[in-house]
Scaffold this motif. Structure first.
Motif, PDB file in Angstrom:
ATOM      1  N   LEU A  25       0.824  -1.208   0.000  1.00 59.67           N
ATOM      2  CA  LEU A  25       0.000   0.000   0.000  1.00 59.67           C
ATOM      3  C   LEU A  25       0.859   1.259   0.000  1.00 59.67           C
ATOM      4  CD1 LEU A  25      -2.741  -1.089   2.548  1.00 59.67           C
ATOM      5  CD2 LEU A  25      -3.023  -0.787   0.070  1.00 59.67           C
ATOM      6  N   PHE A  26       1.935   1.228   0.798  1.00 64.13           N
ATOM      7  CA  PHE A  26       2.843   2.375   0.840  1.00 64.13           C
ATOM      8  C   PHE A  26       3.482   2.597  -0.529  1.00 64.13           C
ATOM      9  CE2 PHE A  26       7.033   4.219   1.225  1.00 64.13           C
ATOM     10  CZ  PHE A  26       6.766   5.380   1.928  1.00 64.13           C
ATOM     11  N   ALA A  27       3.938   1.517  -1.166  1.00 62.15           N
ATOM     12  CA  ALA A  27       4.580   1.630  -2.475  1.00 62.15           C
ATOM     13  C   ALA A  27       3.622   2.230  -3.508  1.00 62.15           C
ATOM     14  CB  ALA A  27       5.078   0.270  -2.937  1.00 62.15           C
ATOM     15  N   LEU A  28       2.377   1.788  -3.484  1.00 59.24           N
ATOM     16  CA  LEU A  28       1.388   2.326  -4.421  1.00 59.24           C
ATOM     17  C   LEU A  28       1.103   3.801  -4.128  1.00 59.24           C
ATOM     18  CD1 LEU A  28      -1.052  -0.696  -4.544  1.00 59.24           C
ATOM     19  CD2 LEU A  28       0.456   0.080  -6.378  1.00 59.24           C
ATOM     20  N   ALA A  29       0.953   4.130  -2.855  1.00 62.29           N
ATOM     21  CA  ALA A  29       0.693   5.516  -2.483  1.00 62.29           C
ATOM     22  C   ALA A  29       1.881   6.409  -2.857  1.00 62.29           C
ATOM     23  CB  ALA A  29       0.387   5.620  -0.985  1.00 62.29           C
ATOM     24  N   TYR A  30       3.093   5.904  -2.699  1.00 64.65           N
ATOM     25  CA  TYR A  30       4.286   6.674  -3.058  1.00 64.65           C
ATOM     26  C   TYR A  30       4.299   6.963  -4.556  1.00 64.65           C
ATOM     27  CZ  TYR A  30       9.126   8.133  -3.497  1.00 64.65           C
ATOM     28  OH  TYR A  30      10.250   8.854  -3.765  1.00 64.65           O
ATOM     29  N   ARG A  31       3.930   5.968  -5.353  1.00 66.62           N
ATOM     30  CA  ARG A  31       3.880   6.176  -6.801  1.00 66.62           C
ATOM     31  C   ARG A  31       2.812   7.192  -7.175  1.00 66.62           C
ATOM     32  NH1 ARG A  31       3.640   0.773 -10.105  1.00 66.62           N
ATOM     33  NH2 ARG A  31       3.760   2.307 -11.770  1.00 66.62           N
ATOM     34  N   MET A  32       1.714   7.191  -6.446  1.00 59.68           N
ATOM     35  CA  MET A  32       0.626   8.130  -6.742  1.00 59.68           C
ATOM     36  C   MET A  32       0.981   9.561  -6.340  1.00 59.68           C
ATOM     37  SD  MET A  32      -2.675   5.779  -5.650  1.00 59.68           S
ATOM     38  CE  MET A  32      -3.489   7.164  -4.989  1.00 59.68           C
ATOM     39  N   PHE A  33       1.575   9.726  -5.141  1.00 58.84           N
ATOM     40  CA  PHE A  33       1.810  11.061  -4.601  1.00 58.84           C
ATOM     41  C   PHE A  33       3.227  11.576  -4.816  1.00 58.84           C
ATOM     42  CE2 PHE A  33      -1.708   9.376  -1.997  1.00 58.84           C
ATOM     43  CZ  PHE A  33      -2.676  10.298  -2.359  1.00 58.84           C
ATOM     44  N   GLY A  34       4.187  10.671  -5.014  1.00 66.11           N
ATOM     45  CA  GLY A  34       5.555  11.087  -5.270  1.00 66.11           C
ATOM     46  C   GLY A  34       6.312  11.591  -4.058  1.00 66.11           C
ATOM     47  N   ALA A  35       5.770  11.409  -2.873  1.00 62.25           N
ATOM     48  CA  ALA A  35       6.432  11.871  -1.655  1.00 62.25           C
ATOM     49  C   ALA A  35       6.179  10.852  -0.542  1.00 62.25           C
ATOM     50  CB  ALA A  35       5.915  13.232  -1.237  1.00 62.25           C
ATOM     51  N   ALA A  36       7.243  10.491   0.157  1.00 62.84           N
ATOM     52  CA  ALA A  36       7.128   9.486   1.206  1.00 62.84           C
ATOM     53  C   ALA A  36       6.208   9.945   2.332  1.00 62.84           C
ATOM     54  CB  ALA A  36       8.510   9.138   1.761  1.00 62.84           C
ATOM     55  N   GLY A  37       6.277  11.209   2.697  1.00 63.87           N
ATOM     56  CA  GLY A  37       5.436  11.718   3.778  1.00 63.87           C
ATOM     57  C   GLY A  37       3.957  11.614   3.461  1.00 63.87           C
ATOM     58  N   GLU A  38       3.594  11.985   2.247  1.00 67.67           N
ATOM     59  CA  GLU A  38       2.190  11.898   1.849  1.00 67.67           C
ATOM     60  C   GLU A  38       1.743  10.452   1.732  1.00 67.67           C
ATOM     61  OE1 GLU A  38       0.987  14.395  -1.405  1.00 67.67           O
ATOM     62  OE2 GLU A  38       2.433  15.921  -0.830  1.00 67.67           O
ATOM     63  N   ALA A  39       2.620   9.588   1.249  1.00 70.32           N
ATOM     64  CA  ALA A  39       2.284   8.169   1.143  1.00 70.32           C
ATOM     65  C   ALA A  39       2.069   7.567   2.526  1.00 70.32           C
ATOM     66  CB  ALA A  39       3.388   7.415   0.407  1.00 70.32           C
ATOM     67  N   GLU A  40       2.922   7.928   3.468  1.00 73.50           N
ATOM     68  CA  GLU A  40       2.781   7.429   4.837  1.00 73.50           C
ATOM     69  C   GLU A  40       1.480   7.921   5.452  1.00 73.50           C
ATOM     70  OE1 GLU A  40       3.418   5.230   8.048  1.00 73.50           O
ATOM     71  OE2 GLU A  40       4.794   5.247   6.351  1.00 73.50           O
ATOM     72  N   ASP A  41       1.142   9.171   5.218  1.00 72.08           N
ATOM     73  CA  ASP A  41      -0.126   9.701   5.726  1.00 72.08           C
ATOM     74  C   ASP A  41      -1.306   8.923   5.153  1.00 72.08           C
ATOM     75  OD1 ASP A  41       1.192  11.599   7.202  1.00 72.08           O
ATOM     76  OD2 ASP A  41       0.813  13.239   5.787  1.00 72.08           O
ATOM     77  N   MET A  42      -1.257   8.625   3.876  1.00 74.30           N
ATOM     78  CA  MET A  42      -2.362   7.897   3.240  1.00 74.30           C
ATOM     79  C   MET A  42      -2.497   6.487   3.809  1.00 74.30           C
ATOM     80  SD  MET A  42      -4.907   7.710   1.263  1.00 74.30           S
ATOM     81  CE  MET A  42      -4.828   9.225   0.368  1.00 74.30           C
ATOM     82  N   VAL A  43      -1.391   5.794   3.959  1.00 73.46           N
ATOM     83  CA  VAL A  43      -1.440   4.429   4.489  1.00 73.46           C
ATOM     84  C   VAL A  43      -1.881   4.459   5.950  1.00 73.46           C
ATOM     85  CG1 VAL A  43      -0.071   2.378   5.035  1.00 73.46           C
ATOM     86  CG2 VAL A  43       0.254   3.550   2.860  1.00 73.46           C
ATOM     87  N   HIS A  44      -1.402   5.429   6.702  1.00 79.12           N
ATOM     88  CA  HIS A  44      -1.786   5.548   8.104  1.00 79.12           C
ATOM     89  C   HIS A  44      -3.277   5.842   8.232  1.00 79.12           C
ATOM     90  CE1 HIS A  44      -1.448   6.458  12.347  1.00 79.12           C
ATOM     91  NE2 HIS A  44      -2.134   7.567  12.130  1.00 79.12           N
ATOM     92  N   ASP A  45      -3.788   6.751   7.406  1.00 78.29           N
ATOM     93  CA  ASP A  45      -5.199   7.122   7.464  1.00 78.29           C
ATOM     94  C   ASP A  45      -6.109   6.013   6.969  1.00 78.29           C
ATOM     95  OD1 ASP A  45      -4.514   9.578   8.433  1.00 78.29           O
ATOM     96  OD2 ASP A  45      -4.724  10.619   6.517  1.00 78.29           O
ATOM     97  N   ASP A  46      -5.577   5.079   6.208  1.00 75.53           N
ATOM     98  CA  ASP A  46      -6.389   4.053   5.574  1.00 75.53           C
ATOM     99  C   ASP A  46      -6.347   2.713   6.310  1.00 75.53           C
ATOM    100  OD1 ASP A  46      -8.183   3.427   3.585  1.00 75.53           O
ATOM    101  OD2 ASP A  46      -6.658   2.557   2.307  1.00 75.53           O
TER     102      ASP A  46
END
Length: 56
Positions: A25-46
């Motif tokens: 999930l983190f890897a997919l979110a990172y590809r979508m947002f291009g930033a580790a912080g935003e990807a972590e926020d998305m995975v954490h919120d989800d």
């Protein structure tokens, strides 16, 4: 925490399943947002919110 008939934790199974998919999930979110912080926020919120189980 919810428990099944045997007194075992039901929610822990769902959390373990989520944690098993968290890296993907983190890897997919990172590809979508291009930033580790935003990807972590998305995975954490989800992460899953345990639901009450109702036996019928």
């Amino acid at each position: 925490m919810a428990a099944d008939v045997k007194g075992e934790s039901v929610e822990s199974d769902e959390v373990e399943e989520f944690l098993g998919h968290r890296a993907r999930l983190f890897a997919l979110a990172y590809r979508m947002f291009g930033a580790a912080g935003e990807a972590e926020d998305m995975v954490h919120d989800d992460r899953p919110v345990p639901a009450r189980r109702v036996d019928r």
